[in-house]
Design an enzyme around this catalytic site. Structure first.
Site, short mmCIF file in Angstrom:
data_model
loop_
_atom_site.label_atom_id
_atom_site.label_comp_id
_atom_site.label_asym_id
_atom_site.label_seq_id
_atom_site.Cartn_x
_atom_site.Cartn_y
_atom_site.Cartn_z
N HIS A 77 0.83 -1.21 0.00
CA HIS A 77 0.00 0.00 0.00
C HIS A 77 0.86 1.26 0.00
O HIS A 77 1.97 1.29 0.55
CB HIS A 77 -1.00 -0.02 1.16
CG HIS A 77 -0.42 0.14 2.52
ND1 HIS A 77 -0.25 1.37 3.12
CD2 HIS A 77 0.02 -0.77 3.43
CE1 HIS A 77 0.25 1.21 4.33
NE2 HIS A 77 0.43 -0.08 4.55
N ASP A 135 -0.67 4.43 0.68
CA ASP A 135 -1.22 5.46 1.56
C ASP A 135 -0.54 5.38 2.91
O ASP A 135 0.10 4.38 3.25
CB ASP A 135 -2.74 5.31 1.71
CG ASP A 135 -3.15 4.01 2.39
OD1 ASP A 135 -2.54 2.96 2.09
OD2 ASP A 135 -4.08 4.04 3.22
N ASP A 180 5.98 1.80 6.43
CA ASP A 180 4.57 1.38 6.29
C ASP A 180 3.84 2.27 5.30
O ASP A 180 3.22 3.25 5.68
CB ASP A 180 3.92 1.45 7.68
CG ASP A 180 2.53 0.87 7.72
OD1 ASP A 180 2.19 0.08 6.83
OD2 ASP A 180 1.78 1.21 8.64
N GLU A 188 -5.32 1.48 2.38
CA GLU A 188 -5.15 0.32 3.26
C GLU A 188 -5.25 0.71 4.72
O GLU A 188 -5.67 -0.09 5.56
CB GLU A 188 -3.79 -0.33 2.99
CG GLU A 188 -3.58 -1.68 3.69
CD GLU A 188 -3.01 -1.58 5.10
OE1 GLU A 188 -3.02 -2.60 5.82
OE2 GLU A 188 -2.56 -0.47 5.50
N GLU A 189 -4.87 1.95 5.03
CA GLU A 189 -4.83 2.40 6.42
C GLU A 189 -6.22 2.75 6.97
O GLU A 189 -6.34 3.12 8.13
CB GLU A 189 -3.89 3.60 6.58
CG GLU A 189 -2.43 3.30 6.31
CD GLU A 189 -1.76 2.49 7.42
OE1 GLU A 189 -2.47 2.08 8.35
OE2 GLU A 189 -0.54 2.27 7.34
N GLU A 237 4.63 -5.47 3.23
CA GLU A 237 4.52 -4.94 4.60
C GLU A 237 5.85 -5.20 5.31
O GLU A 237 6.53 -6.18 5.00
CB GLU A 237 3.39 -5.64 5.37
CG GLU A 237 1.98 -5.26 4.92
CD GLU A 237 1.52 -3.91 5.46
OE1 GLU A 237 2.25 -3.31 6.27
OE2 GLU A 237 0.44 -3.46 5.06
N HIS A 290 3.66 4.11 12.07
CA HIS A 290 2.79 5.16 12.62
C HIS A 290 3.48 6.04 13.67
O HIS A 290 2.84 6.91 14.25
CB HIS A 290 1.51 4.57 13.23
CG HIS A 290 0.70 3.76 12.29
ND1 HIS A 290 -0.55 3.25 12.61
CD2 HIS A 290 0.93 3.33 11.02
CE1 HIS A 290 -1.03 2.55 11.60
NE2 HIS A 290 -0.15 2.59 10.62
#
Length: 358
Positions: free
Chosen positions: A67, A69, A91, A124-125, A148, A326
């Site tokens: 992903h 995003d 991520d 995806e988030e 990932e 994150h």
């Protein structure tokens, strides 16, 4: 196949410099597609704003999906002490860019055996998983690698499932001296009951087999004639507890006065350890000088979304330390990133030697 004049680290840096919170991925998708085209792929941005690339002409269909995003929050992009900082470095722009360069550096004999479909997926988030759902019915892979962070020596076999829950209670206003619990207190009692249920389910279970609960939000609305309270929590679900079974438990514990809403349902996934794909990745990691290790993740990924649609062997793989996901310190070590490219390239070369699925 040559990687041309593009430098992997500088290309990733460019991707990190383009903000792409969920729903705003178009610019980074265009940047990634342009890079894939320069590396010799057929590249485009699809209707879901996914960055798409295709290379090879072989009978074995492989999807490499990561992903593009990110969660909100700006981290100044910088290369410092051999570490590339930026939102998405781990991520998961880093893993997807590693996939791009691994695919682009494959020799022609490998590309005669494999057709690689690269998907830089959107949203995806957030619970929508727009990008993965868009390609779920449009590609028919024999093997799938989800981009990932697993660490370049790690191979992720499974992710927990997820269930998001909103609970609301509204009732007539009354004086605070009254003995009756107010709306907020009723929600608190319900959450305490769910907490006790989860902890009972977890007795004697390893981390991947436990139910995790997180209270995300709790609000009490100003009362006049009515009082109202809302809370939002999520559950991470082990393979033994699919979302529909969890819903049955949550509903049974709820008094009829509570309004429950369930969404973000993701089915847990746990893949087998021994497939042509896991064998190829283990050998690729060893060929790159590493010691492969299998991992299980307590979060969720697009693996959860795609596993019900694609019955092919599937793992998650990518450079980076997932504990930095994150965080304000998100970064990938340059050496780790380059090793991830090398290991995946070697793994794809091994996979090309496997018999084509019938």
């Amino acid at each position: 196949m040559s990687m041309g004049t593009l430098d992997p680290v500088e290309f990733l840096r460019g991707a990190l410099e383009i903000p792409s919170p969920s729903g705003e991925e178009r610019l980074v998708a265009e940047y990634l597609a342009e890079g894939m085209a320069k590396l010799g792929m057929r590249a485009f941005v699809d209707e879901a704003d996914n960055a798409r690339g295709q290379i090879g002409q072989g009978p074995i269909q492989v999807v490499l999906l990561g992903h593009i995003d990110t969660v909100p929050g700006v981290i100044p992009v910088r290369l410092q002490d051999g570490k590339l900082f930026g939102r998405g470095a781990v991520d998961a722009k880093g893993p997807f860019v590693a996939m791009i360069f691994a695919a682009a550096s494959l020799p022609e004999e490998t590309l005669d055996r494999l057709t690689l479909h690269l998907v830089g997926a959107t949203e995806e988030e957030v619970p929508s998983s727009k990008g993965a759902r868009f390609v779920a019915g449009r590609l028919r892979p024999d093997y799938v690698v989800i981009g990932e962070p697993s660490g370049w020596e790690g191979i992720t076999l499974g992710y927990k499932g997820r269930l998001l829950v909103k609970v609301r209670r509204e009732k007539d206003q009354f004086h605070s001296a009254h003995h009756e619990p107010n709306a907020a207190e009723e929600l608190i009692s319900y959450f305490v009951a769910i907490k006790a249920w989860a902890e009972a389910m977890n007795v004697g279970q390893k981390a991947f087999d436990q139910v995790q609960y997180t209270l995300r939000d709790f609000r009490v609305h100003p009362a006049e004639l009515k009082q109202a309270a809302e809370m939002f929590f999520d559950l991470r679900l082990p393979p033994r507890l699919p979302p529909e079974e969890a819903i049955r438990h949550l509903t049974a514990y709820a008094p009829p006065t509570l309004e429950l809403e369930f969404f973000g349902r993701e089915i847990p996934y746990l893949g087998p350890k021994d497939t042509p794909l896991t064998r190829a990745l283990r050998l690729g990691i060893r060929k790159a000088g590493g010691r492969p290790v299998f991992k299980l993740k307590t979060g969720t990924s697009d693996m959860n979304v795609l596993a019900p649609h694609w019955k092919a062997p599937m793992v998650a793989y990518g450079p980076g330390d997932s504990t930095l996901d994150h965080t304000p310190y998100e970064h990938v070590a340059v050496g780790e990133f380059l090793k991830g490219i090398e290991a995946l390239r070697k793994a794809l070369q091994v996979l090309a030697e496997a018999p084509a699925p019938s």
